[in-house]
Scaffold this motif. Sequence first.
Motif, mmCIF file in Angstrom:
data_model
loop_
_atom_site.group_PDB
_atom_site.id
_atom_site.type_symbol
_atom_site.label_atom_id
_atom_site.label_comp_id
_atom_site.label_asym_id
_atom_site.label_seq_id
_atom_site.Cartn_x
_atom_site.Cartn_y
_atom_site.Cartn_z
ATOM 1 N N ASP A 1 0.809 -1.224 0.000
ATOM 2 C CA ASP A 1 0.000 0.000 0.000
ATOM 3 C C ASP A 1 0.838 1.268 0.000
ATOM 4 O O ASP A 1 0.645 2.148 0.830
ATOM 5 C CB ASP A 1 -0.993 -0.044 1.179
ATOM 6 C CG ASP A 1 -1.891 -1.264 1.098
ATOM 7 O OD1 ASP A 1 -2.943 -1.177 0.460
ATOM 8 O OD2 ASP A 1 -1.501 -2.330 1.629
ATOM 9 N N ASP B 1 -1.199 -2.423 -4.269
ATOM 10 C CA ASP B 1 -1.535 -0.998 -4.195
ATOM 11 C C ASP B 1 -0.235 -0.190 -4.257
ATOM 12 O O ASP B 1 0.039 0.673 -3.415
ATOM 13 C CB ASP B 1 -2.355 -0.640 -2.932
ATOM 14 C CG ASP B 1 -3.822 -1.034 -3.043
ATOM 15 O OD1 ASP B 1 -4.213 -1.564 -4.112
ATOM 16 O OD2 ASP B 1 -4.570 -0.824 -2.068
ATOM 17 N N ASN C 1 -5.766 -3.818 -5.808
ATOM 18 C CA ASN C 1 -6.953 -3.324 -6.513
ATOM 19 C C ASN C 1 -6.753 -1.910 -7.053
ATOM 20 O O ASN C 1 -7.232 -1.570 -8.128
ATOM 21 C CB ASN C 1 -8.192 -3.401 -5.606
ATOM 22 C CG ASN C 1 -8.040 -2.664 -4.308
ATOM 23 O OD1 ASN C 1 -6.988 -2.724 -3.661
ATOM 24 N ND2 ASN C 1 -9.078 -1.960 -3.885
ATOM 25 N N HIS C 2 -6.020 -1.057 -6.323
ATOM 26 C CA HIS C 2 -5.795 0.313 -6.794
ATOM 27 C C HIS C 2 -5.005 0.349 -8.111
ATOM 28 O O HIS C 2 -5.166 1.275 -8.892
ATOM 29 C CB HIS C 2 -5.067 1.138 -5.725
ATOM 30 C CG HIS C 2 -6.011 1.682 -4.691
ATOM 31 N ND1 HIS C 2 -6.304 3.023 -4.573
ATOM 32 C CD2 HIS C 2 -6.749 1.057 -3.753
ATOM 33 C CE1 HIS C 2 -7.178 3.206 -3.592
ATOM 34 N NE2 HIS C 2 -7.459 2.015 -3.071
ATOM 35 N N HIS D 1 -2.342 -9.467 -1.899
ATOM 36 C CA HIS D 1 -2.805 -8.116 -1.551
ATOM 37 C C HIS D 1 -3.982 -8.231 -0.569
ATOM 38 O O HIS D 1 -3.977 -7.614 0.488
ATOM 39 C CB HIS D 1 -3.211 -7.325 -2.795
ATOM 40 C CG HIS D 1 -3.674 -5.938 -2.453
ATOM 41 N ND1 HIS D 1 -2.864 -5.033 -1.803
ATOM 42 C CD2 HIS D 1 -4.869 -5.313 -2.621
ATOM 43 C CE1 HIS D 1 -3.541 -3.917 -1.596
ATOM 44 N NE2 HIS D 1 -4.757 -4.051 -2.076
ATOM 45 N N HIS E 1 -3.708 -4.159 1.916
ATOM 46 C CA HIS E 1 -5.098 -3.816 1.620
ATOM 47 C C HIS E 1 -5.881 -3.308 2.835
ATOM 48 O O HIS E 1 -6.639 -2.356 2.697
ATOM 49 C CB HIS E 1 -5.813 -4.999 0.964
ATOM 50 C CG HIS E 1 -7.159 -4.665 0.389
ATOM 51 N ND1 HIS E 1 -7.360 -3.600 -0.460
ATOM 52 C CD2 HIS E 1 -8.378 -5.258 0.549
ATOM 53 C CE1 HIS E 1 -8.645 -3.558 -0.811
ATOM 54 N NE2 HIS E 1 -9.276 -4.537 -0.212
HETATM 55 FE FE LIG Z 1 -6.121 -2.396 -1.694
#
Ligand SMILES: [Fe+2]
Length: 239
Positions: free
Chosen positions: A14, A44, A74-75, A163, A203
Amino acid sequence: MKSNGSLKIAAMGDLHVKENDGTSYKELFSEISQIADILVLTGDLTDLGKPREAEILAAELRSCSIPVVGVLGNHDYECGHVEEVAAIIKDAGVQLLEGQAVEIDGVGFAGVKGFAGGFGRYMLGSFGEPAIKAMVAESVEETMRLENALRQVRSERAMVVLHYAPVLDTVAGEPQEIYPFLGSSRLAETIDRFPVKAVVHGHAHRGTYSGKTPGGAPVYNVASHIEKPTGRPYALLEL
Ligand SMILES: [Fe+2]
Ligand SMILES: [Fe+2]
């Protein structure tokens, strides 16, 4: 590598690298290079999945002199340019794992992004509308990718890089309402079928540092926001 053959692994997730926000990871990467043998990035990596953000990260990674292994988050998908983002990150020397394994100095790293879906008996089931079924199918597919990656590991020491979270333990601290969006127990079920020494994920920015799978594999939430025993944004693990 230490004289006893163990590997010092720095793990962090992240980073959410943005355009023009003034944050630099350069110093952190060179600090990590001094104290660890390998850096593991748990997704991320960019904030909005923009190729420009990936280029900024790629430039900063030049101050990292140890091997880097990672997964996307996901980002990194947000802008719809995930292939370009992945290519830039791979060009920077990161061994990006999307359902594969890589062995470095005797440790096998099996990596996949993972997906949401919930935990234990409250996991989302494949029932009803096609959209719900598609969501469950994605979760199952990521789990099968992890299984394939773990089958490729030949080393006795395996680390799983994710993640999304595989257990509830390490999402504790987040609002309970969003637990099902933070990971899936399906990942832990697969992990527990293999002799895995440690699992790292990100995450859940407001989660908890350490936990265990039902089978006893140690799980670490290494999102940079999480307080860790190192007192730094990264965790240090020895395998
Ligand atoms: Fe995430
Ligand atoms: Fe994140």
